[in-house]
Structure formats: C-alpha cells, structure tokens
Design an enzyme around this catalytic site. Structure first.
Site, PDB file in Angstrom:
ATOM      1  CD  GLU A 178      -6.385  -2.011  24.150  1.00 59.47           C
ATOM      2  OE1 GLU A 178      -5.531  -1.378  23.493  1.00 59.47           O
ATOM      3  OE2 GLU A 178      -6.078  -2.919  24.968  1.00 59.47           O
ATOM      4  CD  GLU A 203      -5.306  -7.120  28.877  1.00 63.59           C
ATOM      5  OE1 GLU A 203      -4.246  -7.150  28.231  1.00 63.59           O
ATOM      6  OE2 GLU A 203      -5.647  -6.162  29.605  1.00 63.59           O
TER       7      GLU A 203
END
Length: 282
Positions: free
Chosen positions: A169, A174
C-alpha cells in the site's frame, strides 16, 4: 579602510547565504519531477455531473462483519450526492445522514473511488483541498492491482491474489481532521503496517482545508519520494529490498476516499474533498 571593511563584511554575508542555500535538509529538498515527463493518464474533472465511469469505479461493498476496517462508521455509496463534478472540480462529499445499505444502517455516507488505470513507477500529482471536521479522514492512496479484497475493482476483474498488507500500500496523503493541517504519507507492507506502521513521514501545512496544494509522489524502482508543493517530507528507500519491504515493482491503482471515524464531531454535517486534477507521468 572603511570601504574595505564594508566589502569584507559583504563578502562574508554573500558566502554565508550561499552556504545556507546549498546546505539543504534532505527532507526539505525541492522535488524536481523531471525524472518522469510523459503524461500517461489524467483526470482534469471538467464538466458537471457524475464522475467519468470509464476512469473510476465506486467501491461500496462492505467487508465481512458489516463495517470498514479501522473502526470506520460510514457507508461508501455510488450516489451523485457523494461524488460529482462541478466547476472543474471533483467533489467527494462526506455527509451526516441515516443510510441503509447491504442490510446495515449507518449515520454517515461518503465515497471511495478506484481508478480503472494501473501503472508501475512514475510520478503522480494531485491538486486538492482537504475536507474539514474532527473525525474526517480523507486519503489519496494506492493499492496493488493484485490485492485480494472482495468488492475492489481489480479484484472483481480477477486479479486479486495477495492479502493486505503483503500486496503493498502507498499512501500519497492522509489528513485527520482531529490533527488539522498535518498531512502524512506512509508505506504499508509486510515489514510494517496498520497502526504500527513505521514507514511514514509528514509535515504541517497551513490551510489545507481552505486552499489547494499539490501533493505528489515520485516512485522509481529504488525509492519513493513524497512531497507537498514541491517540498519533500518523506523518502522511502529500504536498504534491503525483498517481498516484505518492496512489493512495489508491479501495477498499482489509485483510491480516493473520505472515511468517518467514531470521534466525528457531533456538529458535523458535511464536507468535501475537492480535487482539481490528477496527473500521472512516466
């Protein structure tokens, strides 16, 4: 004599400034982006109405148990109320509303988009503005095309073979509303993942929910370099590359979403992740 002293001080000042300019912290370097110059895929989000179905897939299927991982309390929907184009921008909207889907009632909705384009190595640039509100958790990230995840676009297409996190990933960005203006990038794999992930870095950027910024990753066969507005804040370059530390030489796809955490502000009603463009270069 007076002019000699002034000249001497001027020279010292010039040399000091030059030295300061050349002594750049490696995590504050400017990302050039010149390694990858050919545009291979983009979405400029022009027009009004639904997102381009040729480019995007709405991932809505709940994982086993009826809730998304990480304690997320929202449904992801394919409704235009949660994703739409307007004024040259993608609006991905998190809303407070009672919504029933797949037999589960939840009090918040949002959207999760999978790109129908995959690539190996390159530069991704995203010009975006974050949503606002404690408990909002927007992300723009990538997963390996081979992830075994029921309901994901590429798994539906028959490519899902490897469980997370071993598939790999890549979190381009974020942002947690409870830590306003701090933007994080991370890499999850067999060597570190989830809440215990160690491969991460970030920085505080004023006004990420009020202004657009350019978030980027340069991904080569040796390392990943993450930046905001051209300033590098994290580099992932493991000294040992194996299946645990580097599952990053195969195709990945983009994901855009806003998750809602259990500590959502009770006064929250709705807020959007707005994206001006996404461009991928190789």
């Amino acid at each position: 004599m007076k002019y000699s002293v002034v000249l001497f001080i001027t020279c010292l000042t010039f040399l000091g400034n030059l030295r300061a300019q050349n002594s750049v912290n490696p995590l504050q370097e400017t990302a050039t982006g010149k390694r990858f110059e050919t545009l291979v895929w983009s979405d400029e989000f022009e027009g009004n109405g639904p997102v381009d179905a040729k480019k995007w897939f709405h991932q809505t299927q709940l994982p086993p148990g009826g809730s998304w991982f990480g304690g997320i309390i929202n449904h992801y929907t394919d409704r235009q109320e949660n994703t739409y184009l307007k004024d040259g921008l993608l609006h991905l909207v998190a809303k407070k509303e009672v919504f029933k889907d797949q037999g589960e009632v939840k009090n918040y909705t949002s959207a999760r988009l999978n790109s129908k384009f995959t690539f190996t190595h390159g530069r991704v640039e995203i010009k975006a503005k974050m949503p606002k509100g404690t408990g909002t958790w927007p992300a723009i990230w990538m997963l390996n095309k081979n992830i075994d995840e029921d309901g994901a676009y590429w798994d539906n297409e028959g490519f899902g073979k490897v469980k997370w996190p071993y598939c790999g990933e890549i979190d381009i960005l974020e942002h947690w509303g409870k830590n306003q203006d701090y933007v994080s990038s991370a890499v999850h794999n067999g060597s570190g993942y989830g809440g215990a992930v160690e491969n991460l870095g970030g920085r505080r950027v004023a006004g990420v929910s009020d202004q657009f910024h350019v978030y980027a990753i340069e991904w080569t066969k040796n390392k990943m370099t993450f930046s905001i507005d051209g300033v590098v804040h994290y580099v992932y370059e493991p000294s040992k590359k194996d299946t645990n530390t580097w599952p990053y030489d195969s195709d990945y796809y983009l994901i855009l979403n806003i998750a809602i955490e259990p500590d959502i502000d009770p006064e929250f009603t709705e807020s959007a992740l707005e994206v001006d463009y996404i461009r991928i270069y190789q």
